[in-house]
Design an enzyme around this catalytic site. Structure first.
Site, PDB file in Angstrom:
ATOM      1  N   SER A  25      -4.341   0.698 -10.645  1.00  0.00           N
ATOM      2  CA  SER A  25      -3.611   1.756  -9.812  1.00  0.00           C
ATOM      3  C   SER A  25      -4.367   3.068  -9.587  1.00  0.00           C
ATOM      4  O   SER A  25      -4.400   3.822  -8.759  1.00  0.00           O
ATOM      5  CB  SER A  25      -2.133   2.109 -10.462  1.00  0.00           C
ATOM      6  N   ASP A  51      -9.421  -6.283  -6.197  1.00  0.00           N
ATOM      7  CA  ASP A  51      -8.713  -5.094  -5.299  1.00  0.00           C
ATOM      8  C   ASP A  51      -9.295  -3.868  -5.564  1.00  0.00           C
ATOM      9  O   ASP A  51      -9.025  -3.108  -4.612  1.00  0.00           O
ATOM     10  CB  ASP A  51      -7.378  -5.008  -6.239  1.00  0.00           C
ATOM     11  N   ASN A  95      -5.601  -9.571  -0.739  1.00  0.00           N
ATOM     12  CA  ASN A  95      -4.144  -9.405  -0.982  1.00  0.00           C
ATOM     13  C   ASN A  95      -3.948  -8.274  -1.800  1.00  0.00           C
ATOM     14  O   ASN A  95      -3.165  -8.338  -2.807  1.00  0.00           O
ATOM     15  CB  ASN A  95      -3.674 -10.882  -1.610  1.00  0.00           C
ATOM     16  N   SER A 199       9.841   1.185  -8.302  1.00  0.00           N
ATOM     17  CA  SER A 199       8.759   1.123  -8.971  1.00  0.00           C
ATOM     18  C   SER A 199       8.433   2.830  -9.199  1.00  0.00           C
ATOM     19  O   SER A 199       7.288   3.152  -8.847  1.00  0.00           O
ATOM     20  CB  SER A 199       7.561   0.617  -8.190  1.00  0.00           C
ATOM     21  N   ASP A 314       5.499  -4.874 -12.935  1.00  0.00           N
ATOM     22  CA  ASP A 314       4.239  -5.924 -12.968  1.00  0.00           C
ATOM     23  C   ASP A 314       4.526  -6.446 -14.299  1.00  0.00           C
ATOM     24  O   ASP A 314       3.633  -7.463 -14.714  1.00  0.00           O
ATOM     25  CB  ASP A 314       3.034  -5.004 -12.976  1.00  0.00           C
ATOM     26  N   LYS A 341       5.521  -9.316  -3.597  1.00  0.00           N
ATOM     27  CA  LYS A 341       4.203  -9.359  -4.285  1.00  0.00           C
ATOM     28  C   LYS A 341       3.343 -10.372  -4.153  1.00  0.00           C
ATOM     29  O   LYS A 341       3.519 -10.900  -2.835  1.00  0.00           O
ATOM     30  CB  LYS A 341       4.402  -9.102  -5.767  1.00  0.00           C
ATOM     31  N   GLU A 342       2.282 -10.471  -4.907  1.00  0.00           N
ATOM     32  CA  GLU A 342       1.358 -11.513  -4.641  1.00  0.00           C
ATOM     33  C   GLU A 342       1.879 -12.893  -4.267  1.00  0.00           C
ATOM     34  O   GLU A 342       1.450 -13.728  -3.478  1.00  0.00           O
ATOM     35  CB  GLU A 342       0.361 -11.903  -5.689  1.00  0.00           C
ATOM     36  N   HIS A 385      -2.347 -13.508  -9.889  1.00  0.00           N
ATOM     37  CA  HIS A 385      -3.053 -13.309 -11.183  1.00  0.00           C
ATOM     38  C   HIS A 385      -2.072 -13.338 -12.359  1.00  0.00           C
ATOM     39  O   HIS A 385      -2.295 -13.597 -13.589  1.00  0.00           O
ATOM     40  CB  HIS A 385      -3.894 -11.915 -10.961  1.00  0.00           C
ATOM     41  N   ARG A 386      -0.990 -12.563 -12.265  1.00  0.00           N
ATOM     42  CA  ARG A 386      -0.048 -12.379 -13.329  1.00  0.00           C
ATOM     43  C   ARG A 386       0.693 -13.640 -13.678  1.00  0.00           C
ATOM     44  O   ARG A 386       1.370 -13.634 -14.845  1.00  0.00           O
ATOM     45  CB  ARG A 386       1.048 -11.367 -12.927  1.00  0.00           C
ATOM     46  N   LYS A 411      -8.275 -10.759  -9.232  1.00  0.00           N
ATOM     47  CA  LYS A 411      -7.925 -10.046  -8.498  1.00  0.00           C
ATOM     48  C   LYS A 411      -7.403  -8.508  -9.325  1.00  0.00           C
ATOM     49  O   LYS A 411      -7.663  -7.519  -8.773  1.00  0.00           O
ATOM     50  CB  LYS A 411      -6.292 -10.153  -8.190  1.00  0.00           C
TER      51      LYS A 411
HETATM   52  O1  LIG Z   1       0.976   2.086  -6.533  1.00  0.00           O
HETATM   53  C1  LIG Z   1       0.789   1.137  -7.195  1.00  0.00           C
HETATM   54  O2  LIG Z   1      -0.222   1.291  -7.833  1.00  0.00           O
HETATM   55  C2  LIG Z   1       1.344  -0.136  -7.525  1.00  0.00           C
HETATM   56  C3  LIG Z   1       2.803   0.195  -7.335  1.00  0.00           C
HETATM   57  C4  LIG Z   1       3.799  -1.280  -7.710  1.00  0.00           C
HETATM   58  O3  LIG Z   1       4.008  -1.798  -6.253  1.00  0.00           O
HETATM   59  P1  LIG Z   1       5.307  -1.445  -5.848  1.00  0.00           P
HETATM   60  O4  LIG Z   1       5.514   0.065  -5.611  1.00  0.00           O
HETATM   61  O5  LIG Z   1       5.315  -2.356  -4.356  1.00  0.00           O
HETATM   62  O6  LIG Z   1       6.504  -2.087  -6.426  1.00  0.00           O
HETATM   63  C5  LIG Z   1       2.951  -2.223  -8.516  1.00  0.00           C
HETATM   64  O7  LIG Z   1       3.581  -3.691  -8.220  1.00  0.00           O
HETATM   65  C6  LIG Z   1       1.425  -2.501  -7.993  1.00  0.00           C
HETATM   66  O8  LIG Z   1       0.916  -3.360  -8.797  1.00  0.00           O
HETATM   67  C7  LIG Z   1       0.868  -1.338  -7.860  1.00  0.00           C
HETATM   68  C1  LIG Z   2       1.917  -6.179  -7.199  1.00  0.00           C
HETATM   69  C2  LIG Z   2       0.418  -6.179  -7.451  1.00  0.00           C
HETATM   70  O1  LIG Z   2      -0.488  -5.593  -6.679  1.00  0.00           O
HETATM   71  P1  LIG Z   2      -0.600  -5.171  -5.200  1.00  0.00           P
HETATM   72  O2  LIG Z   2       0.841  -4.721  -4.773  1.00  0.00           O
HETATM   73  O3  LIG Z   2      -1.344  -3.911  -5.346  1.00  0.00           O
HETATM   74  O4  LIG Z   2      -1.194  -6.238  -4.356  1.00  0.00           O
HETATM   75  C3  LIG Z   2       0.064  -6.622  -8.982  1.00  0.00           C
HETATM   76  O5  LIG Z   2      -0.870  -6.269  -9.284  1.00  0.00           O
HETATM   77  O6  LIG Z   2       0.915  -6.923  -9.666  1.00  0.00           O
END
Ligand SMILES: O=C(O)C1=C[C@@H](OP(=O)(O)O)[C@@H](O)[C@H](O)C1
Ligand SMILES: C=C(OP(=O)(O)O)C(=O)O
Length: 428
Positions: A25, A51, A95, A199, A314, A341-342, A385-386, A411
């Site tokens: 992030s 990523d 992704n 989040s 996450d 998510k993924e 990945h998670r 990822k």
């Molecule tokens: O802003 C970020 O770096 C992230 C926000 C989160 O997503 P959401 O805001 O879609 O929940 C998280 O799940 C993602 O891995 C990274």
């Molecule tokens: C949700 C995730 O990633 P992103 O939304 O950045 O694809 C993650 O890394 O768990």
């Protein structure tokens, strides 16, 4: 890495120290902000994974020079001073949610036509709210296939500014994206958040990175933010802390095996909200030692909990794996947004836990896990990945656990299995 990975159980409690790679992030935010800044920024401690690679490649395609030294985990970004050099580009984001959302907003600052797209799953992940918000600011943007998902087409003539609103209930990445590019607009931008924000701690990461580059934001009301046109001032150097979501797997390994694991480079004041996963483990019975530059988890007998994971979703899968080894039921609640998510993570957690012969209930926004005897299984990872990293932890205690497609960790953590083996004293 072979197509399937059988986890080797540990013979006793894990004892060791590990330093996860840099935060995804923070790396992807620092890249966006450094790209908009004036002059060259030197980032250290960066994450090298799919990523961040797609982010770097995209910035290069936009004409912003990004030099990545993989040996030293450092990156030099030649900032464009708010003027994107190329007037046309097709960006491929696999992704990576952060990348496509942040870059969609960045392209809106440019002058020209930009298309942003990704893999099959990315084409199912929502982005319409962000596109609508940019439209309210005078940007010609659209989801090309009217699915509300990528591909996204941005025809930009600079970002005019004005007033906009953004939905909070799907992804915080939309607001983060708007906030980061807002200083490069032609006039001030006022953003009103509609509904509850998911989040939330990721917004603190956004504000924290922006502040490192000298930009501040006015929070007019709880849900109204105002950003004046400003230039990002590059910091002399910016060192990125290790990834707190990645650290959760090692903290969980201590919890599951009754061991003692130290994660270096993070402390309770980390910028990343996911550091609070240690509080969840503490509530389950673990002992936590918080130091200036490290955190140690000492595993203890675990009891189940009922926990709202909206802020730190996450780590929901990590907790699902730990819950299997606790006495009593665990409920992970208020995480409807992890279906975007993924993969649909609530479905994936429930399905794979059932595969191990464990009773689980799934609702629209929660899972409840009733631990019992675990049957070894081959865990499907859904290109997430998670799923791979979390459920591998079960194999530290249960012989015969296999992870399908372990390579999906590229990822965010290509070296995950190597680091886990090293921590468990299994590296050859
Ligand atoms: O802003 C970020 O770096 C992230 C926000 C989160 O997503 P959401 O805001 O879609 O929940 C998280 O799940 C993602 O891995 C990274
Ligand atoms: C949700 C995730 O990633 P992103 O939304 O950045 O694809 C993650 O890394 O768990």
């Amino acid at each position: 890495m072979p197509k399937k990975y059988e986890v080797t159980p540990v013979s006793g409690p894990i004892q060791g120290t590990v330093k996860p790679p840099g935060s995804k992030s923070i790396t992807n935010r620092a890249l966006i902000v450094a790209a908009l800044a004036e002059g060259t920024t030197h980032l250290t401690g960066v994450l090298d994974s799919q990523d961040t690679q797609v982010m770097i490649e995209s910035l290069n395609r936009l004409g912003i020079r990004v030099d990545h030294d993989r040996e030293t985990c450092s990156i030099k970004v030649a900032g464009c001073g708010g003027k994107i050099p190329r007037h046309e580009a097709s960006l491929w984001l696999e992704n990576s949610g952060t990348s496509i959302r942040f870059l969609t907003a960045l392209c809106a600052v440019g002058e020209g036509e930009f298309v942003l797209d990704g893999n099959t799953r990315m084409r199912q992940r929502p982005i319409q709210d962000l596109v609508n918000s940019l439209k309210q600011l005078g940007v010609d943007a659209d989801c090309a296939e009217e699915t509300g998902c990528p591909p996204v087409c941005v025809k930009a003539h600079g970002l005019p500014g004005g007033e906009t609103s953004i939905a909070g209930n799907v992804s915080s990445q939309y607001l983060s994206a708007l906030l980061m590019v807002a200083p490069a607009a032609q006039s001030s931008i006022t953003i009103t958040i509609q509904g509850e924000m998911v989040s939330k701690p990721y917004l603190d990461i956004t504000l924290g990175v922006m502040a490192q580059f000298g930009v501040t934001i006015d929070r007019v009301q709880e849900s109204v933010w105002k950003i004046q046109p400003q230039t990002y001032q590059r910091p002399v150097a910016y060192d990125i802390e290790p990834d707190a979501s990645a650290a959760s797997y090692f903290f969980a390994a201590a919890a599951i095996t009754g061991g003692r694991v130290t994660v270096d480079g993070l402390n309770q004041d980390a910028l990343q909200g996911d550091i609070n996963f240690i509080r969840v483990l503490e509530d389950m019975g673990c002992e936590i030692k918080r130091e200036r530059n490290s955190i140690t988890v000492q595993g203890k007998p675990l009891h189940g909990i009922d926990v709202d994971m909206n802020d730190i979703s996450d780590t929901a899968q990590t907790l699902a794996a730990v819950a299997l080894f606790a006495e009593g039921t665990t409920t992970i609640r208020n995480v409807a947004h992890i279906r975007h998510k993924e993969t649909d993570r609530l479905y994936a957690i429930a399905t794979e836990i059932k595969r191990m012969g464990i009773q689980v209930e799934e609702t629209e926004d929660s899972v409840t896990i009733h631990p019992g005897p675990i049957q070894p299984a081959t865990i499907e990872t859904y290109d997430d990945h998670r799923m791979a990293m979390s459920f591998a932890l079960v194999g530290l205690k249960v012989p015969g656990m296999v992870i399908a497609d372990p390579d999906c960790t590229i990822k965010t953590y290509p070296e995950f299995f190597t680091d886990l083996e090293r921590l468990c004293g299994q590296s050859s």
